[in-house]
Scaffold this motif. Structure first.
Motif, mmCIF file in Angstrom:
data_model
loop_
_atom_site.group_PDB
_atom_site.id
_atom_site.type_symbol
_atom_site.label_atom_id
_atom_site.label_comp_id
_atom_site.label_asym_id
_atom_site.label_seq_id
_atom_site.Cartn_x
_atom_site.Cartn_y
_atom_site.Cartn_z
ATOM 1 N N LEU A 97 -6.307 -6.132 -30.761
ATOM 2 C CA LEU A 97 -6.235 -7.501 -30.253
ATOM 3 C C LEU A 97 -5.924 -8.417 -31.422
ATOM 4 O O LEU A 97 -6.806 -8.820 -32.194
ATOM 5 N N ARG A 98 -4.623 -8.720 -31.576
ATOM 6 C CA ARG A 98 -4.194 -9.578 -32.675
ATOM 7 C C ARG A 98 -4.620 -11.030 -32.409
ATOM 8 O O ARG A 98 -4.931 -11.410 -31.268
ATOM 9 N N PRO A 99 -4.650 -11.868 -33.420
ATOM 10 C CA PRO A 99 -5.072 -13.277 -33.237
ATOM 11 C C PRO A 99 -4.238 -14.014 -32.179
ATOM 12 O O PRO A 99 -4.773 -14.813 -31.406
ATOM 13 N N LEU A 100 -2.910 -13.729 -32.178
ATOM 14 C CA LEU A 100 -2.062 -14.425 -31.197
ATOM 15 C C LEU A 100 -2.419 -14.008 -29.775
ATOM 16 O O LEU A 100 -2.443 -14.827 -28.836
ATOM 17 N N THR A 101 -2.736 -12.699 -29.575
ATOM 18 C CA THR A 101 -3.133 -12.216 -28.240
ATOM 19 C C THR A 101 -4.451 -12.849 -27.821
ATOM 20 O O THR A 101 -4.636 -13.273 -26.658
ATOM 21 N N GLN A 102 -5.414 -12.934 -28.766
ATOM 22 C CA GLN A 102 -6.692 -13.568 -28.439
ATOM 23 C C GLN A 102 -6.506 -15.052 -28.061
ATOM 24 O O GLN A 102 -7.146 -15.569 -27.142
ATOM 25 N N LEU A 103 -5.613 -15.735 -28.791
ATOM 26 C CA LEU A 103 -5.344 -17.148 -28.480
ATOM 27 C C LEU A 103 -4.777 -17.305 -27.075
ATOM 28 O O LEU A 103 -5.156 -18.202 -26.304
ATOM 29 N N GLY A 104 -3.847 -16.407 -26.677
ATOM 30 C CA GLY A 104 -3.278 -16.467 -25.326
ATOM 31 C C GLY A 104 -4.337 -16.252 -24.266
ATOM 32 O O GLY A 104 -4.351 -16.934 -23.216
ATOM 33 N N CYS A 105 -5.253 -15.281 -24.481
ATOM 34 C CA CYS A 105 -6.321 -15.028 -23.498
ATOM 35 C C CYS A 105 -7.237 -16.249 -23.377
ATOM 36 O O CYS A 105 -7.641 -16.647 -22.264
ATOM 37 N N ARG B 248 9.074 -11.602 -37.655
ATOM 38 C CA ARG B 248 8.577 -12.321 -38.823
ATOM 39 C C ARG B 248 7.768 -13.548 -38.394
ATOM 40 O O ARG B 248 6.716 -13.862 -38.961
ATOM 41 N N LEU B 249 8.235 -14.261 -37.333
ATOM 42 C CA LEU B 249 7.520 -15.447 -36.839
ATOM 43 C C LEU B 249 6.167 -15.067 -36.251
ATOM 44 O O LEU B 249 5.141 -15.724 -36.500
ATOM 45 N N ILE B 250 6.129 -13.967 -35.470
ATOM 46 C CA ILE B 250 4.864 -13.521 -34.876
ATOM 47 C C ILE B 250 3.889 -13.113 -35.958
ATOM 48 O O ILE B 250 2.689 -13.417 -35.913
ATOM 49 N N SER B 251 4.408 -12.398 -36.986
ATOM 50 C CA SER B 251 3.541 -11.982 -38.105
ATOM 51 C C SER B 251 2.997 -13.186 -38.846
ATOM 52 O O SER B 251 1.823 -13.220 -39.237
ATOM 53 N N SER B 252 3.826 -14.235 -39.004
ATOM 54 C CA SER B 252 3.375 -15.445 -39.690
ATOM 55 C C SER B 252 2.278 -16.155 -38.883
ATOM 56 O O SER B 252 1.286 -16.626 -39.426
ATOM 57 N N LEU B 253 2.451 -16.215 -37.554
ATOM 58 C CA LEU B 253 1.444 -16.855 -36.704
ATOM 59 C C LEU B 253 0.139 -16.085 -36.732
ATOM 60 O O LEU B 253 -0.957 -16.661 -36.785
#
Length: 434
Positions: free
Chosen positions: A35-43, A4-9
């Motif tokens: 490529l989800r937004p969180l994955t793009q942010l990490g890259c 739920r937290l990952i989906s919210s982020l």
């Protein structure tokens, strides 16, 4: 909860980093990666960190290269300025000593002239006294002659004697009186001239004495400056040997044994002893300065024989210091750099080993004076031979990764009487002096 937290982020970042898909096609199928937004942010964050680290490492290497070059230039400039200042003080001291000696010679000549004038004056006084005594005798004789003449005239008047004989006697007495008066005038004139010459000589001697005192005072100031300069200069040299664990007295004694030649003719030296106590004091101080300069020169010779130079003249990274490492003693320092980096001798000496040795790989050992030895390990290439004499700054090999090594670097050791010491103590000592 984590999903739920990952989906919210991802939902929050969707506005700036929308979801993207990467399609991978083959002959028989098509696949895609989300490529989800969180994955793009990490890259993006990972790329930013890598780019920042690259900039930081490059800046450190550039600063090290610049500081290394400036330190070497400062060492050379400081050493050259120190040598030039010593040369200036020495030449000025010699010039003042020559002026003082010339003034002393002129003062001695003036005193000798005064002494001669006084001797002439005494001789004139003695001659005048003799002439006065002679004049008194002549006057007494004259009075007696006059008395006798009067008696003779009386007798002549009584006897009517010959007048021509008495007249001739009077003329002789008058001529003698004229000669005596001329001698007295000449003596008085010579005495006056001698007194005036003596006064001029005394005045000249006093002026020379004042000039000599001024030169002696100036010479003493120069000697004090020179004494302070050499005293301040000797202390850092003394600290160099103490910082590397060497006894300065033993080092100086060892150098003097190797540089003890003397010779040449011995010529007698004459000194004036009249009123030169200040010159003797300056001479004593000058001799002490010469002794200190000799000690300083002996230190300089000893320093030239110590391995105080850097084995590398390019940028490097100190990867391991002197001391215990991984439970064992590390007898030197490791200086990492590219393979093939030039390695230089750190002092004059003789190569006593050049070849393979267990753990060191390609190894060079150089024996120096004063019981010191340097070792250069893990070389990719050896450029010297056993028994070859090398000088400080000579190219002896190339950096490598032979032997027990994890990458290209130089293992640099300094040993004193067979005991390993920290090479950085020699390098820091050289930086403190120069």
């Amino acid at each position: 909860m984590p999903k739920r937290l990952i989906s919210s982020l991802n939902s929050s970042l969707e506005r700036w980093l929308p979801e993207k898909r990467l399609f991978l096609r083959s002959d028989d199928a098509t696949r895609f990666l989300r490529l989800r937004p969180l994955t793009q942010l990490g890259c993006l964050m990972g790329g930013t960190v890598m780019f920042g680290w690259t900039l930081f490492a490059s800046s450190v290497l550039v600063i090290d290269a610049i500081s290394s070059g400036s330190n070497e230039e400062q060492m050379v400039q400081a050493h050259a300025a120190f040598e030039e200042r010593l040369a200036q003080l020495s030449s000025e001291r010699d010039a003042r000593a020559a002026e003082a000696l010339a003034t002393q010679n002129r003062f001695t000549a003036a005193l000798q002239q005064v002494s001669e004038m006084q001797s002439q004056l005494l001789a004139s006084e003695k001659k005048r006294s003799e002439l006065e005594t002679g004049l008194q005798t002549i006057q007494s004789s004259l009075r007696q002659a006059i008395s006798e003449r009067n008696d003779a005239e009386e007798q002549i008047r009584m006897t009517d004697g010959n007048d021509a004989t008495n007249h001739a006697r009077d003329e002789e007495i008058a001529a003698a009186l004229d000669i005596l008066s001329g001698e007295l005038r000449d003596t008085a004139k010579a005495r006056g001239e001698a007194e005036r010459s003596a006064e001029v000589a005394l005045k000249t001697a006093e002026e020379l004495r004042i000039e000599r005192d001024q030169i002696v005072t100036r010479n003493d100031e120069i000697l004090n400056q020179l004494e302070n300069a050499v005293t301040v200069s000797v202390k850092p040299l003394d600290d160099v040997f103490r910082s590397v664990g060497m006894d300065p007295d033993e080092v100086l004694e060892a150098i003097r044994k190797g540089y003890s030649g003397q010779g040449g003719p011995l010529n007698p030296i004459s000194y004036s002893t009249s009123g030169n106590a200040a010159l003797k004091q300056s001479e004593t101080k000058a001799k002490q300065i010469v002794v200190t300069l000799d000690e300083m020169n002996t230190y300089r010779i000893a320093i030239e024989k110590l391995p105080l130079a850097m084995p590398l003249k390019t940028s490097y990274r100190l990867t391991s210091g002197f001391g215990r490492r991984w439970g064992r003693m590390h007898s030197g320092i490791d200086m990492a750099g590219p393979t093939g980096t030039a390695v230089y001798a750190t002092a004059d000496g003789v190569v006593n080993f050049a070849g393979q040795q267990s753990g060191y790989g390609n190894l060079i050992k150089i024996s120096h004076e004063l019981g010191t030895e340097t070792r250069f390990g893990h070389l990719s290439r050896i450029r010297v031979k056993q028994g070859q004499r090398v000088s400080q700054g000579d190219l002896i090999g190339d950096m490598g990764s032979t032997g027990r090594s994890t990458g290209p670097h130089l293992h640099y050791e300094v040993r004193m009487n067979g005991r390993a010491v920290d090479p950085m103590s020699f390098i820091k000592a050289a930086n403190n002096v120069f």
